[in-house]
Write a protein that holds these residues in place. Structure first.
Motif, PDB file in Angstrom:
ATOM      1  N   LEU A   1      -6.204  -1.822  -8.847  1.00  0.00           N
ATOM      2  CA  LEU A   1      -5.852  -1.952 -10.323  1.00  0.00           C
ATOM      3  C   LEU A   1      -4.828  -3.078 -10.349  1.00  0.00           C
ATOM      4  CD1 LEU A   1      -5.237  -0.958 -13.064  1.00  0.00           C
ATOM      5  CD2 LEU A   1      -3.933   0.718 -12.147  1.00  0.00           C
ATOM      6  N   VAL A   2      -3.883  -3.157  -9.170  1.00  0.00           N
ATOM      7  CA  VAL A   2      -2.766  -4.397  -9.363  1.00  0.00           C
ATOM      8  C   VAL A   2      -3.539  -5.654  -9.256  1.00  0.00           C
ATOM      9  CG1 VAL A   2      -0.985  -5.252  -8.140  1.00  0.00           C
ATOM     10  CG2 VAL A   2      -0.838  -2.789  -8.133  1.00  0.00           C
ATOM     11  N   GLU A   3      -4.577  -5.885  -8.675  1.00  0.00           N
ATOM     12  CA  GLU A   3      -5.326  -6.915  -8.430  1.00  0.00           C
ATOM     13  C   GLU A   3      -6.094  -7.437  -9.614  1.00  0.00           C
ATOM     14  OE1 GLU A   3      -6.736  -6.778  -3.660  1.00  0.00           O
ATOM     15  OE2 GLU A   3      -7.983  -6.103  -5.167  1.00  0.00           O
ATOM     16  N   MET A   4      -6.227  -6.522 -10.759  1.00  0.00           N
ATOM     17  CA  MET A   4      -6.678  -6.812 -11.615  1.00  0.00           C
ATOM     18  C   MET A   4      -5.585  -7.569 -13.003  1.00  0.00           C
ATOM     19  SD  MET A   4      -8.533  -3.062 -13.185  1.00  0.00           S
ATOM     20  CE  MET A   4      -8.920  -3.991 -14.558  1.00  0.00           C
ATOM     21  N   GLY A   5      -4.568  -7.679 -12.305  1.00  0.00           N
ATOM     22  CA  GLY A   5      -3.435  -8.460 -12.953  1.00  0.00           C
ATOM     23  C   GLY A   5      -3.836  -9.812 -12.812  1.00  0.00           C
ATOM     24  N   ARG A   6      -4.405 -10.289 -11.819  1.00  0.00           N
ATOM     25  CA  ARG A   6      -4.789 -11.499 -11.556  1.00  0.00           C
ATOM     26  C   ARG A   6      -5.889 -12.066 -12.338  1.00  0.00           C
ATOM     27  NH1 ARG A   6      -1.129 -14.207 -10.709  1.00  0.00           N
ATOM     28  NH2 ARG A   6      -2.419 -16.090  -9.483  1.00  0.00           N
ATOM     29  N   ALA A   7      -6.885 -11.322 -13.126  1.00  0.00           N
ATOM     30  CA  ALA A   7      -7.956 -11.497 -13.731  1.00  0.00           C
ATOM     31  C   ALA A   7      -7.807 -12.871 -14.680  1.00  0.00           C
ATOM     32  CB  ALA A   7      -8.572 -10.510 -14.892  1.00  0.00           C
ATOM     33  N   PRO A   8      -6.810 -13.328 -15.232  1.00  0.00           N
ATOM     34  CA  PRO A   8      -6.821 -14.567 -16.032  1.00  0.00           C
ATOM     35  C   PRO A   8      -6.861 -15.700 -15.169  1.00  0.00           C
ATOM     36  CG  PRO A   8      -4.830 -12.900 -16.677  1.00  0.00           C
ATOM     37  CD  PRO A   8      -5.476 -12.576 -15.313  1.00  0.00           C
ATOM     38  N   TYR A   9      -6.764 -15.621 -13.878  1.00  0.00           N
ATOM     39  CA  TYR A   9      -6.739 -16.764 -13.013  1.00  0.00           C
ATOM     40  C   TYR A   9      -7.874 -16.900 -12.017  1.00  0.00           C
ATOM     41  CZ  TYR A   9      -1.916 -16.180 -14.166  1.00  0.00           C
ATOM     42  OH  TYR A   9      -0.726 -16.104 -15.019  1.00  0.00           O
ATOM     43  N   THR A  10      -8.692 -15.696 -11.971  1.00  0.00           N
ATOM     44  CA  THR A  10      -9.859 -15.749 -10.898  1.00  0.00           C
ATOM     45  C   THR A  10     -11.264 -16.248 -11.476  1.00  0.00           C
ATOM     46  OG1 THR A  10     -10.311 -13.603 -11.471  1.00  0.00           O
ATOM     47  CG2 THR A  10      -8.810 -13.775  -9.917  1.00  0.00           C
ATOM     48  N   GLY A  11     -11.439 -16.500 -12.672  1.00  0.00           N
ATOM     49  CA  GLY A  11     -12.681 -17.098 -13.048  1.00  0.00           C
ATOM     50  C   GLY A  11     -13.654 -16.125 -13.321  1.00  0.00           C
ATOM     51  N   PHE A  12     -14.940 -16.479 -13.403  1.00  0.00           N
ATOM     52  CA  PHE A  12     -15.841 -15.636 -13.936  1.00  0.00           C
ATOM     53  C   PHE A  12     -16.192 -14.763 -12.827  1.00  0.00           C
ATOM     54  CE2 PHE A  12     -20.516 -15.006 -13.934  1.00  0.00           C
ATOM     55  CZ  PHE A  12     -20.769 -14.537 -15.115  1.00  0.00           C
ATOM     56  N   TRP A  13     -16.257 -15.093 -11.696  1.00  0.00           N
ATOM     57  CA  TRP A  13     -16.575 -14.201 -10.622  1.00  0.00           C
ATOM     58  C   TRP A  13     -15.566 -13.521 -10.098  1.00  0.00           C
ATOM     59  CZ3 TRP A  13     -21.734 -13.838 -10.177  1.00  0.00           C
ATOM     60  CH2 TRP A  13     -22.421 -14.983 -10.751  1.00  0.00           C
ATOM     61  N   GLY A  14     -14.495 -13.420 -10.345  1.00  0.00           N
ATOM     62  CA  GLY A  14     -13.244 -12.653 -10.186  1.00  0.00           C
ATOM     63  C   GLY A  14     -13.047 -12.610  -8.723  1.00  0.00           C
ATOM     64  N   ARG A  15     -13.159 -13.577  -8.089  1.00  0.00           N
ATOM     65  CA  ARG A  15     -13.035 -13.658  -6.647  1.00  0.00           C
ATOM     66  C   ARG A  15     -11.491 -14.065  -6.491  1.00  0.00           C
ATOM     67  NH1 ARG A  15     -18.177 -16.828  -5.780  1.00  0.00           N
ATOM     68  NH2 ARG A  15     -19.408 -15.416  -5.150  1.00  0.00           N
ATOM     69  N   LEU A  16     -10.592 -13.184  -5.526  1.00  0.00           N
ATOM     70  CA  LEU A  16      -9.377 -13.643  -5.310  1.00  0.00           C
ATOM     71  C   LEU A  16      -9.101 -14.651  -4.338  1.00  0.00           C
ATOM     72  CD1 LEU A  16      -8.033  -9.733  -5.486  1.00  0.00           C
ATOM     73  CD2 LEU A  16      -7.664 -11.257  -7.181  1.00  0.00           C
ATOM     74  N   SER A  17      -8.143 -15.438  -4.495  1.00  0.00           N
ATOM     75  CA  SER A  17      -7.707 -16.263  -3.471  1.00  0.00           C
ATOM     76  C   SER A  17      -6.623 -15.785  -2.534  1.00  0.00           C
ATOM     77  CB  SER A  17      -7.333 -17.802  -4.215  1.00  0.00           C
ATOM     78  OG  SER A  17      -6.186 -17.515  -4.719  1.00  0.00           O
ATOM     79  N   ASP A  18      -6.286 -16.587  -1.588  1.00  0.00           N
ATOM     80  CA  ASP A  18      -5.029 -16.224  -0.713  1.00  0.00           C
ATOM     81  C   ASP A  18      -3.833 -16.063  -1.905  1.00  0.00           C
ATOM     82  OD1 ASP A  18      -6.561 -15.895   1.204  1.00  0.00           O
ATOM     83  OD2 ASP A  18      -5.993 -17.909   2.239  1.00  0.00           O
ATOM     84  N   ASP A  19      -3.624 -17.136  -2.599  1.00  0.00           N
ATOM     85  CA  ASP A  19      -2.550 -16.946  -3.530  1.00  0.00           C
ATOM     86  C   ASP A  19      -2.548 -15.558  -4.350  1.00  0.00           C
ATOM     87  OD1 ASP A  19      -1.246 -19.260  -2.638  1.00  0.00           O
ATOM     88  OD2 ASP A  19      -2.223 -20.440  -4.320  1.00  0.00           O
TER      89      ASP A  19
END
Length: 288
Positions: free
Chosen positions: A115-133
């Protein structure tokens, strides 16, 4: 819990981040429009904790939802960093404003970390892959809110207070310059209420964010807030008509102007001390 913020410089010169000009808020209904408040002209400063206080039903949640673009404004202007709110795309808004509302989200089969990772949705692009940042931002947010022990819990198993903390961590992980919160301390025990308001104050100052929240924890808000927006009602058009009225200032300014006493001392048993910004109950309940 605030160590990560202490490394950031404090910029003392606050700047207007959100500006309201002759704003009218309310709801559009079948019969027309239900006006909640009008002619609101005010600004919210970056680097300050601003608390919105007021009695139930006066329009605090309506104002927050309008500033968040969940409700359309009826008229007037809302400027975010000098740009009209209406001109922002959804993705631009998601990168500009983090929002925590009181509504309990129906979330199933998701861990706290997810759920916390969903906060990164505006930055992860179409595939929603999380970077190290992205992962680092989530870990830092979880550490700030002190919920590392909940990371692997399923969201539906959390208490209301735990869930509230997770939603705030999600908003912090979003790393927006503006954070709106509707009753962020509503489900927390007293020590957690104090910790949360102090943390939000620290974030506003150290990270130079605009933090704007509504609260019913009046005494705590008066002790922590840099600026208070006090929404009340004033009579108009006769004995039964009222409209929302907004008073703005530091807690001590509102106390000196008598605004806080007028708001708080609506019962003869309650007195407000403007020096200590505290509330006292004068008469104790008599046993019969």
């Amino acid at each position: 819990m605030q160590d990560d913020l202490h490394d950031q410089p404090v910029i003392m010169n606050s700047k207007v981040s959100v500006e309201l000009k002759d704003l009218s808020i309310g709801y559009r209904i079948k019969q027309g429009t239900r006006l909640v408040a009008e002619h609101i002209t005010a600004s919210i400063q970056r680097g300050c904790l601003t608390c919105l206080l007021g009695e139930n039903g006066v329009g605090k949640s309506t104002l927050l939802k309008t500033l968040s673009a969940f409700l359309p404004k009826l008229s007037g202007s809302i400027l975010i960093e000098g740009r009209e709110l209406d001109q922002y795309t959804e993705q631009e808004l998601a990168r500009a404003i983090g929002i925590v509302l009181t509504e309990k989200p129906d979330i199933q089969q998701m861990t706290v970390m997810e759920l916390v990772e969903m906060g990164r949705a505006p930055y992860t692009g179409f595939w929603g892959r999380l970077s190290d940042d992205d992962r680092r931002a989530c870990e830092e947010a979880i550490a700030l809110i002190n919920i590392a022990h909940l990371k692997d819990r399923m969201v539906e198993t959390l208490s209301d207070g735990e869930r509230q903390k997770v939603m705030i961590a999600k908003a912090i992980a979003q790393q927006t310059p503006i954070i709106y919160l509707d009753e962020p301390t509503a489900f927390l025990d007293y020590p957690s209420k104090v910790d949360m308001l102090l943390l939000l104050s620290c974030i506003s100052r150290k990270a130079q964010k605009t933090v704007f929240l509504s609260s019913h924890d009046l005494e705590l808000a008066l002790q922590v807030a840099d600026t208070v927006w006090l929404m009340g009602r004033k009579p108009v058009g006769g004995a039964t008509g009222t409209e929302a009225a907004l008073e703005i200032g530091t807690p001590h300014e509102l106390a000196e102007r008598g605004v806080l006493s007028q708001f708080i001392e609506r019962s003869k048993e309650i007195t407000f001390d403007k020096e200590t910004l505290s509330v006292r109950i004068e008469n104790r309940v008599q046993s019969y």
